[in-house]
Design a protein around this motif. Structure first.
Motif, mmCIF file in Angstrom:
data_model
loop_
_atom_site.group_PDB
_atom_site.id
_atom_site.type_symbol
_atom_site.label_atom_id
_atom_site.label_comp_id
_atom_site.label_asym_id
_atom_site.label_seq_id
_atom_site.Cartn_x
_atom_site.Cartn_y
_atom_site.Cartn_z
ATOM 1 N N ILE A 226 5.458 3.650 -3.115
ATOM 2 C CA ILE A 226 6.272 4.554 -3.785
ATOM 3 C C ILE A 226 6.696 3.783 -5.064
ATOM 4 O O ILE A 226 7.727 4.259 -5.730
ATOM 5 N N GLY A 227 5.981 3.053 -5.754
ATOM 6 C CA GLY A 227 6.486 2.302 -7.063
ATOM 7 C C GLY A 227 7.573 1.443 -6.926
ATOM 8 O O GLY A 227 7.787 0.578 -7.800
ATOM 9 N N GLN A 228 7.789 0.856 -5.447
ATOM 10 C CA GLN A 228 8.773 -0.179 -5.389
ATOM 11 C C GLN A 228 8.067 -1.234 -4.350
ATOM 12 O O GLN A 228 7.219 -1.099 -3.647
ATOM 13 N N PRO A 229 8.440 -2.329 -4.548
ATOM 14 C CA PRO A 229 8.022 -3.590 -3.923
ATOM 15 C C PRO A 229 8.265 -3.609 -2.500
ATOM 16 O O PRO A 229 9.374 -3.884 -2.309
ATOM 17 N N MET A 230 7.422 -3.437 -1.664
ATOM 18 C CA MET A 230 7.687 -3.426 -0.054
ATOM 19 C C MET A 230 6.663 -4.338 0.516
ATOM 20 O O MET A 230 5.742 -4.269 0.361
ATOM 21 N N TYR A 231 7.379 -4.964 1.559
ATOM 22 C CA TYR A 231 6.550 -5.648 2.707
ATOM 23 C C TYR A 231 6.149 -4.543 3.559
ATOM 24 O O TYR A 231 7.007 -3.915 4.125
ATOM 25 N N LYS A 271 9.816 -3.525 4.666
ATOM 26 C CA LYS A 271 10.996 -4.537 4.450
ATOM 27 C C LYS A 271 11.010 -4.353 2.692
ATOM 28 O O LYS A 271 10.226 -4.831 2.244
ATOM 29 N N GLN A 272 12.209 -3.992 2.459
ATOM 30 C CA GLN A 272 12.173 -4.111 0.699
ATOM 31 C C GLN A 272 12.231 -5.547 0.227
ATOM 32 O O GLN A 272 12.727 -6.416 1.021
ATOM 33 N N LYS A 273 11.529 -5.939 -0.920
ATOM 34 C CA LYS A 273 11.636 -7.065 -1.386
ATOM 35 C C LYS A 273 12.949 -7.325 -1.921
ATOM 36 O O LYS A 273 13.626 -6.661 -2.464
ATOM 37 N N ASN A 274 13.229 -8.671 -1.744
ATOM 38 C CA ASN A 274 14.718 -9.016 -2.122
ATOM 39 C C ASN A 274 14.766 -8.715 -3.750
ATOM 40 O O ASN A 274 14.291 -8.910 -4.354
ATOM 41 N N LYS A 275 16.185 -8.416 -4.210
ATOM 42 C CA LYS A 275 16.639 -8.228 -5.277
ATOM 43 C C LYS A 275 17.579 -9.202 -5.978
ATOM 44 O O LYS A 275 18.979 -9.027 -5.439
ATOM 45 N N GLY A 276 17.450 -10.163 -6.529
ATOM 46 C CA GLY A 276 18.666 -11.235 -6.905
ATOM 47 C C GLY A 276 19.206 -11.731 -5.530
ATOM 48 O O GLY A 276 18.423 -12.247 -4.649
ATOM 49 N N ASP A 277 20.546 -11.399 -5.329
ATOM 50 C CA ASP A 277 21.117 -12.096 -4.294
ATOM 51 C C ASP A 277 21.187 -10.969 -3.083
ATOM 52 O O ASP A 277 21.753 -11.234 -2.077
ATOM 53 N N LYS A 278 20.445 -9.854 -3.370
ATOM 54 C CA LYS A 278 20.447 -9.003 -2.268
ATOM 55 C C LYS A 278 19.390 -8.910 -1.366
ATOM 56 O O LYS A 278 18.369 -8.928 -1.888
ATOM 57 N N THR A 279 19.693 -9.231 -0.265
ATOM 58 C CA THR A 279 18.317 -9.284 0.702
ATOM 59 C C THR A 279 18.391 -8.264 1.563
ATOM 60 O O THR A 279 19.283 -7.352 1.988
ATOM 61 N N PHE A 280 17.194 -8.099 2.185
ATOM 62 C CA PHE A 280 16.773 -7.020 2.709
ATOM 63 C C PHE A 280 16.070 -7.191 4.203
ATOM 64 O O PHE A 280 15.601 -8.481 4.202
ATOM 65 N N PHE A 281 15.954 -6.539 5.147
ATOM 66 C CA PHE A 281 15.293 -6.918 6.550
ATOM 67 C C PHE A 281 14.161 -5.694 6.753
ATOM 68 O O PHE A 281 14.452 -4.592 6.193
ATOM 69 N N LYS A 282 13.255 -5.959 8.026
ATOM 70 C CA LYS A 282 12.740 -4.916 8.597
ATOM 71 C C LYS A 282 13.321 -3.647 9.182
ATOM 72 O O LYS A 282 14.293 -3.792 9.783
ATOM 73 N N LEU A 283 12.839 -2.493 8.838
ATOM 74 C CA LEU A 283 13.288 -1.247 9.432
ATOM 75 C C LEU A 283 12.160 -0.465 9.460
ATOM 76 O O LEU A 283 11.010 -0.508 8.925
ATOM 77 N N PRO A 284 12.435 0.678 10.459
ATOM 78 C CA PRO A 284 11.223 1.729 10.426
ATOM 79 C C PRO A 284 11.155 2.094 9.140
ATOM 80 O O PRO A 284 12.033 2.457 8.347
ATOM 81 N N ALA A 285 9.882 2.665 8.564
ATOM 82 C CA ALA A 285 9.306 2.739 7.461
ATOM 83 C C ALA A 285 10.229 4.228 7.114
ATOM 84 O O ALA A 285 10.494 3.996 5.933
ATOM 85 N N THR A 286 10.235 5.123 7.812
ATOM 86 C CA THR A 286 10.867 6.339 7.334
ATOM 87 C C THR A 286 12.532 6.243 7.141
ATOM 88 O O THR A 286 13.033 6.705 6.476
#
Length: 588
Positions: A226-231, A271-286
């Motif tokens: 959707i135009g955003q970097p995702m793993y 999982k969303q790609k980290n943005k600066g100091d904000k980190t993300f983790f794996k979640l159900p895609a929806t």
């Protein structure tokens, strides 16, 4: 026990093999399997989680091991250590394979055969003398499934060969020689994201699935969803839908479906790609894309298997010869509230069928690891979501415990932990694939636990053993689990062998044939049993309700979800342990 010459290293080999030190970057599946396997083989085992060279040197000096093995190590063993001690590195590649992305390349290149090689530590990475090597065929596994399954099993085969070679008079490990016909590997660099990036306008479904599998579960495949970097993780081919390549065309049970040039692919985890100091983790895609899916249709699928249909489903049912098989394949074995509810509904469906036996198959990746800590961490009210999740787990377990018209079997074909282990104990019979690792405890996450463990676990192993298992917080092998009555039996080097054996067991029960078991089937449900179960549940939940608002649980969950490696002494001492066969010697 004989002396072994090693002319290239500056030490005098010992004449015995009694004490083994495991050095690892994490106490992961491989390290745990080595740990319990070596204990079962009768060795004294120490485990050291690598922090830095100085700590490693100190541990080696204190333990003074006969042999050092690194089952999973990202760092180099200090040169002064491997020059004085035999240090064996377990490398997930065929002979001659070198580099940090062995499994990634093997899957991406669609290799038909791969292997594990045990190498002696040396100056060059993965270039040491070879102590053992075992190959296996690939069958479309994800990187993580391959690692936990065939790679780990091959590594244990190597381990046993190492122990024999170590004590063989005159044995010399095999130098790496690329002129030999059986040395087919080569050096391959770290596999970068751009080397497996998806081209939605050209890549076939099979290619896309293979690319995602090569990076699952680490590091994930980076894409512009959707135009955003995702793993992307958890990919499944779909042959019943199509659309504009790259567009999301459907959703189902937490997964999204993206069209390809020749079909579609389901992606269950993002999982969303980290943005600066904000980190993300794996979640159900929806859950990650909840603000973008309002117009995307929810496409259901029947619970029963359909021939020749490729699609995503995390729960399905099949029936044969008066036996029902309920499969549940949840990513990394984590079960969120919604999944627990759907699994309960599927089990109620299974109970309504004309069968004599119900087999809880779990999945080939994991049996279950209990509640979904990532989904809980993402919730606005984490204590409430924790409460909802554990109650949904308990509701499913109660259905199994309440089953009195069919015999129930828990068929654990993969690793299980925490509530996942306790969930299996609700069945009349508990069988496991040989070599899986069980972690029947909650304490490291700051939880008391539920899933009626105070009823089912105590029934199987007694109060003293139940306390030991839940307090020591260590893994247990299938051999040890069977010896103490935690499981009834174990069999099979792989899932196919195990599932065939389970089918024979289940059909024998359906035909009223006698089984060898030290454990009696669950007592039939009665008013008295219902009261007892409710009492156990309420006692467990009172403890859990307090846990869910505690600092210990919330901090432990946070560190787990965000993969924060703790380096304080108290945490390290939990893992840097000195063990003998009768249990753990932990420092407070």
């Amino acid at each position: 026990m004989k002396n072994i010459p090693f002319p290239n290293h500056h030490f005098t080999p010992k004449k015995k093999l009694e004490t083994i030190l495991l050095i690892a970057s994490a106490y992961n599946t491989m390290t745990q399997r080595f740990h319990v396997e070596l204990l079962d083989m009768g060795y004294k085992v120490s485990v050291e989680i690598f922090l830095n060279d100085e700590v490693t040197r100190e541990v080696v000096k204190n333990v003074n091991p006969d042999l050092i093995i690194a089952p999973f190590l990202k760092d180099a063993i200090p040169e002064d250590v491997w020059r004085k001690h035999i240090c064996i590195i377990i490398h997930p590649g065929i002979k001659g394979d070198r580099g940090p992305s062995s499994l990634d390349w093997a899957i991406l290149n669609n290799e038909q055969e791969w292997g594990v090689t045990a190498l002696q530590a040396d100056l060059e990475m993965d270039a040491g003398d070879i102590w053992a090597s075992t190959n296996f065929t690939l069958a479309g596994e994800t990187k993580s499934d391959l690692y936990r399954g065939k790679v780990t099993q091959a590594a244990i085969t190597c381990l046993k060969e190492i122990s024999i070679n170590f004590l063989t008079e005159g044995y010399k490990p095999e130098p790496l020689d690329y002129t030999k016909t059986d040395v087919k590997g080569s050096w391959r660099n770290y596999l970068k994201q751009k080397q497996r990036a998806i081209n939605w306008d050209q890549d076939t479904t099979e290619t896309i699935v293979r690319k995602i599998k090569s990076a699952d579960s680490q590091p994930g495949l980076l894409d512009q969803t959707i135009g955003q970097p995702m793993y992307l993780y958890g990919a499944y081919a779909e042959n019943g839908m199509t659309g504009t390549p790259g567009e999301i065309i459907a959703q189902r049970n937490g997964a999204i479906c993206c069209a390809t040039v020749d079909g579609a692919v389901w992606i269950s985890v993002l999982k969303q790609k980290n943005k600066g100091d904000k980190t993300f983790f794996k979640l159900p895609a929806t859950l990650v894309l909840k603000d973008y899916l309002q117009d995307i249709p929810e496409i259901a699928t029947p619970i029963t298997l359909e021939p020749n249909v490729m699609t995503f489903r995390d729960i399905w049912y099949e029936q044969k010869n008066e036996v029902g098989y309920l499969h549940f394949q949840f990513y990394n074995g984590a079960m969120n509230t919604e999944q627990c509810k759907r699994l309960r509904e599927a089990y109620i469906y299974a109970r309504s069928q004309t069968t004599k036996v119900i087999v809880l198959m779990g999945g080939s990746s994991f049996w279950s690891n209990g509640i979904h800590l990532n989904v809980i961490e993402a919730a606005e009210d984490r204590a409430l979501e924790s409460w909802n999740n554990i109650n949904a787990m308990d509701d499913f377990v109660l259905e199994v415990l309440s089953t009195d018209n069919q015999t129930t079997i828990a068929a654990m074909q993969a690793n299980a932990a925490a509530g996942g282990v306790m969930m299996a104990l609700s069945a009349d019979y508990v069988y496991a694939r040989e070599g899986i690792v069980l972690n029947p405890h909650y304490k490291l996450m700051g939880l008391y636990g539920s899933e009626y463990w105070t009823y089912s676990l105590v029934q199987r192993v007694g109060n003293s053993q139940a306390k030991s298992l839940t307090e020591k917080c260590m893994p247990i092998s299938t051999k040890s689990a069977q010896e103490i009555g935690l499981i009834d039996d174990y069999y099979g080097k792989d899932s196919n062998e195990f599932c065939h054996w389970i089918t024979q067991k289940a059909e024998a029960i359906a035909q009223n044939l006698p089984l060898e078991s030290n454990f009696l089937p669950q007592e039939k449900m009665s008013f008295t049993k219902a009261l007892v179960l409710e009492e156990h549940r309420q006692r467990e939940l009172r403890e859990m309700k307090q846990n869910f608002v505690s600092f210990e649980y919330n901090n432990s969950r946070y560190n787990f979800v965000y993969k924060i490696r703790q380096q304080n002494c108290s945490v390290k001492k939990n893992l840097a342990v000195h063990n003998c066969r009768d249990g753990l010697q932990q420092e407070a």
